[in-house]
Write a protein that holds these residues in place. Structure first.
Motif, PDB file in Angstrom:
ATOM      1  N   ARG A 158      35.366 -17.324 -79.843  1.00 25.99           N
ATOM      2  CA  ARG A 158      36.127 -16.720 -78.854  1.00 25.99           C
ATOM      3  C   ARG A 158      35.810 -16.950 -77.431  1.00 25.99           C
ATOM      4  O   ARG A 158      34.882 -17.046 -77.039  1.00 25.99           O
ATOM      5  N   LEU A 159      36.721 -17.857 -76.688  1.00 26.34           N
ATOM      6  CA  LEU A 159      36.451 -18.230 -75.520  1.00 26.34           C
ATOM      7  C   LEU A 159      36.886 -17.237 -74.502  1.00 26.34           C
ATOM      8  O   LEU A 159      37.807 -16.601 -74.597  1.00 26.34           O
ATOM      9  N   SER A 160      36.133 -17.382 -73.395  1.00 29.25           N
ATOM     10  CA  SER A 160      36.572 -16.515 -72.386  1.00 29.25           C
ATOM     11  C   SER A 160      36.877 -17.206 -70.980  1.00 29.25           C
ATOM     12  O   SER A 160      36.299 -18.268 -70.872  1.00 29.25           O
ATOM     13  N   CYS A 161      37.611 -16.824 -69.956  1.00 31.22           N
ATOM     14  CA  CYS A 161      38.135 -17.502 -68.997  1.00 31.22           C
ATOM     15  C   CYS A 161      38.011 -16.233 -67.563  1.00 31.22           C
ATOM     16  O   CYS A 161      38.798 -15.351 -67.823  1.00 31.22           O
ATOM     17  N   ALA A 162      36.754 -16.235 -66.909  1.00 33.70           N
ATOM     18  CA  ALA A 162      36.805 -15.538 -65.887  1.00 33.70           C
ATOM     19  C   ALA A 162      37.214 -15.844 -64.738  1.00 33.70           C
ATOM     20  O   ALA A 162      36.923 -16.890 -64.087  1.00 33.70           O
ATOM     21  N   GLY A 163      38.198 -15.092 -63.840  1.00 33.31           N
ATOM     22  CA  GLY A 163      38.913 -15.582 -62.814  1.00 33.31           C
ATOM     23  C   GLY A 163      38.244 -14.697 -61.628  1.00 33.31           C
ATOM     24  O   GLY A 163      37.853 -13.623 -61.680  1.00 33.31           O
ATOM     25  N   SER A 164      38.220 -15.391 -60.249  1.00 32.10           N
ATOM     26  CA  SER A 164      37.968 -14.679 -59.020  1.00 32.10           C
ATOM     27  C   SER A 164      38.452 -15.347 -57.922  1.00 32.10           C
ATOM     28  O   SER A 164      38.976 -16.532 -58.091  1.00 32.10           O
ATOM     29  N   VAL A 183      36.042 -19.797 -64.692  1.00 34.70           N
ATOM     30  CA  VAL A 183      34.799 -20.283 -65.375  1.00 34.70           C
ATOM     31  C   VAL A 183      34.956 -19.811 -66.706  1.00 34.70           C
ATOM     32  O   VAL A 183      35.112 -18.654 -67.265  1.00 34.70           O
ATOM     33  N   GLU A 184      34.960 -20.946 -67.692  1.00 37.55           N
ATOM     34  CA  GLU A 184      35.154 -20.689 -69.232  1.00 37.55           C
ATOM     35  C   GLU A 184      33.772 -20.580 -69.859  1.00 37.55           C
ATOM     36  O   GLU A 184      32.754 -21.015 -69.236  1.00 37.55           O
ATOM     37  N   SER A 185      33.635 -19.892 -70.751  1.00 39.27           N
ATOM     38  CA  SER A 185      32.528 -19.766 -71.542  1.00 39.27           C
ATOM     39  C   SER A 185      33.132 -19.637 -73.136  1.00 39.27           C
ATOM     40  O   SER A 185      34.310 -19.175 -73.379  1.00 39.27           O
ATOM     41  N   GLY A 186      31.827 -19.487 -74.028  1.00 35.75           N
ATOM     42  CA  GLY A 186      32.251 -19.267 -75.336  1.00 35.75           C
ATOM     43  C   GLY A 186      32.419 -20.177 -76.171  1.00 35.75           C
ATOM     44  O   GLY A 186      32.558 -20.078 -77.381  1.00 35.75           O
ATOM     45  N   GLY A 187      32.376 -21.498 -75.786  1.00 33.89           N
ATOM     46  CA  GLY A 187      32.418 -22.548 -76.692  1.00 33.89           C
ATOM     47  C   GLY A 187      31.149 -22.950 -77.586  1.00 33.89           C
ATOM     48  O   GLY A 187      30.104 -22.401 -77.354  1.00 33.89           O
ATOM     49  N   ASN A 204      39.291  -9.159 -64.945  1.00 33.52           N
ATOM     50  CA  ASN A 204      39.744 -10.542 -64.632  1.00 33.52           C
ATOM     51  C   ASN A 204      39.685 -11.526 -65.449  1.00 33.52           C
ATOM     52  O   ASN A 204      39.187 -12.594 -65.077  1.00 33.52           O
ATOM     53  N   THR A 205      39.789 -11.219 -66.798  1.00 30.99           N
ATOM     54  CA  THR A 205      39.461 -12.199 -67.663  1.00 30.99           C
ATOM     55  C   THR A 205      40.454 -12.375 -68.915  1.00 30.99           C
ATOM     56  O   THR A 205      41.108 -11.254 -69.186  1.00 30.99           O
ATOM     57  N   VAL A 206      40.465 -13.771 -69.378  1.00 32.19           N
ATOM     58  CA  VAL A 206      41.837 -14.011 -70.313  1.00 32.19           C
ATOM     59  C   VAL A 206      40.716 -14.719 -71.611  1.00 32.19           C
ATOM     60  O   VAL A 206      39.743 -15.404 -71.310  1.00 32.19           O
ATOM     61  N   TYR A 207      41.204 -14.327 -72.632  1.00 36.52           N
ATOM     62  CA  TYR A 207      40.471 -14.639 -73.889  1.00 36.52           C
ATOM     63  C   TYR A 207      41.222 -15.576 -74.536  1.00 36.52           C
ATOM     64  O   TYR A 207      42.572 -15.587 -74.720  1.00 36.52           O
ATOM     65  N   LEU A 208      40.612 -16.522 -75.416  1.00 36.87           N
ATOM     66  CA  LEU A 208      41.264 -17.246 -76.555  1.00 36.87           C
ATOM     67  C   LEU A 208      40.479 -17.105 -77.653  1.00 36.87           C
ATOM     68  O   LEU A 208      39.638 -17.465 -77.861  1.00 36.87           O
ATOM     69  N   GLN A 209      40.935 -16.184 -78.778  1.00 36.17           N
ATOM     70  CA  GLN A 209      40.404 -15.832 -80.135  1.00 36.17           C
ATOM     71  C   GLN A 209      40.854 -17.060 -80.982  1.00 36.17           C
ATOM     72  O   GLN A 209      41.924 -16.840 -81.178  1.00 36.17           O
ATOM     73  N   MET A 210      40.011 -17.763 -81.618  1.00 36.68           N
ATOM     74  CA  MET A 210      40.308 -18.912 -82.276  1.00 36.68           C
ATOM     75  C   MET A 210      39.841 -18.619 -83.741  1.00 36.68           C
ATOM     76  O   MET A 210      38.485 -18.416 -83.986  1.00 36.68           O
ATOM     77  N   ASN A 211      40.671 -18.533 -84.806  1.00 33.29           N
ATOM     78  CA  ASN A 211      40.327 -18.300 -86.081  1.00 33.29           C
ATOM     79  C   ASN A 211      40.642 -19.476 -86.916  1.00 33.29           C
ATOM     80  O   ASN A 211      41.566 -20.235 -86.609  1.00 33.29           O
ATOM     81  N   SER A 212      40.105 -19.562 -88.186  1.00 33.71           N
ATOM     82  CA  SER A 212      40.456 -20.572 -89.219  1.00 33.71           C
ATOM     83  C   SER A 212      40.465 -22.068 -88.378  1.00 33.71           C
ATOM     84  O   SER A 212      41.396 -22.819 -88.591  1.00 33.71           O
ATOM     85  N   LEU A 213      39.271 -22.247 -87.924  1.00 29.96           N
ATOM     86  CA  LEU A 213      39.381 -23.556 -86.908  1.00 29.96           C
ATOM     87  C   LEU A 213      39.268 -24.754 -88.064  1.00 29.96           C
ATOM     88  O   LEU A 213      38.943 -24.682 -89.139  1.00 29.96           O
ATOM     89  N   LYS A 214      39.873 -25.699 -87.352  1.00 35.00           N
ATOM     90  CA  LYS A 214      39.846 -26.953 -88.090  1.00 35.00           C
ATOM     91  C   LYS A 214      39.308 -28.112 -87.462  1.00 35.00           C
ATOM     92  O   LYS A 214      39.135 -28.028 -86.025  1.00 35.00           O
ATOM     93  N   PRO A 215      38.871 -29.183 -87.916  1.00 39.81           N
ATOM     94  CA  PRO A 215      38.278 -30.227 -87.170  1.00 39.81           C
ATOM     95  C   PRO A 215      39.091 -30.858 -86.255  1.00 39.81           C
ATOM     96  O   PRO A 215      38.383 -31.428 -85.100  1.00 39.81           O
TER      97      PRO A 215
END
Length: 126
Positions: free
Chosen positions: A19-25, A5-9, A77-88
């Protein structure tokens, strides 16, 4: 059952961060290849980053290296994606993917992964 389950968009202006999160189960999180993919309208799904949860080894697509960071919290049980300096051009639906009980050897193709989340939308405006 295995579930991701992704979240954070959301929507941000260029130069912002998310920062996106992926919670696994439904599976042990300790020895798996976990990855983030993205797909923009009219384009193929592309790998963004991957992490092997057994040792924390990380891999990145060249387009995001230096701006994005993948990390893990195995206790949650979570993986993250930290996104900085975002571009279009980062605008896309972002998906979490997993291949259980095996290693990562880079940002693999989408056919490598067994399980997928439903995605979370990231929109970056100029």
């Amino acid at each position: 059952q295995v579930q991701l389950v992704e979240s954070g968009g959301g929507s941000v202006q260029a130069g912002g961060s998310l920062r996106l999160s992926c919670a696994g189960s439904g599976f042990p999180y300790s020895r798996n290849c976990m990855s983030w993919f993205r797909q923009a309208p009219g384009k193929e799904r592309e790998g963004v980053a991957a992490i092997y949860t057994a040792d924390g080894s990380t891999y990145y697509a060249g387009s995001v290296k230096g701006r994005f960071t993948i990390s893990q919290d195995n206790a949650k049980n979570t993986v993250y994606l930290q996104m900085n300096s975002l571009k279009p051009e980062d605008t896309a639906m972002y998906y979490c993917a997993a291949r259980i009980s095996t290693w990562c050897a880079g940002v693999r193709s989408d056919g490598y992964y067994e399980y997928w989340g439903q995605g979370t939308q990231v929109t970056v405006s100029s």
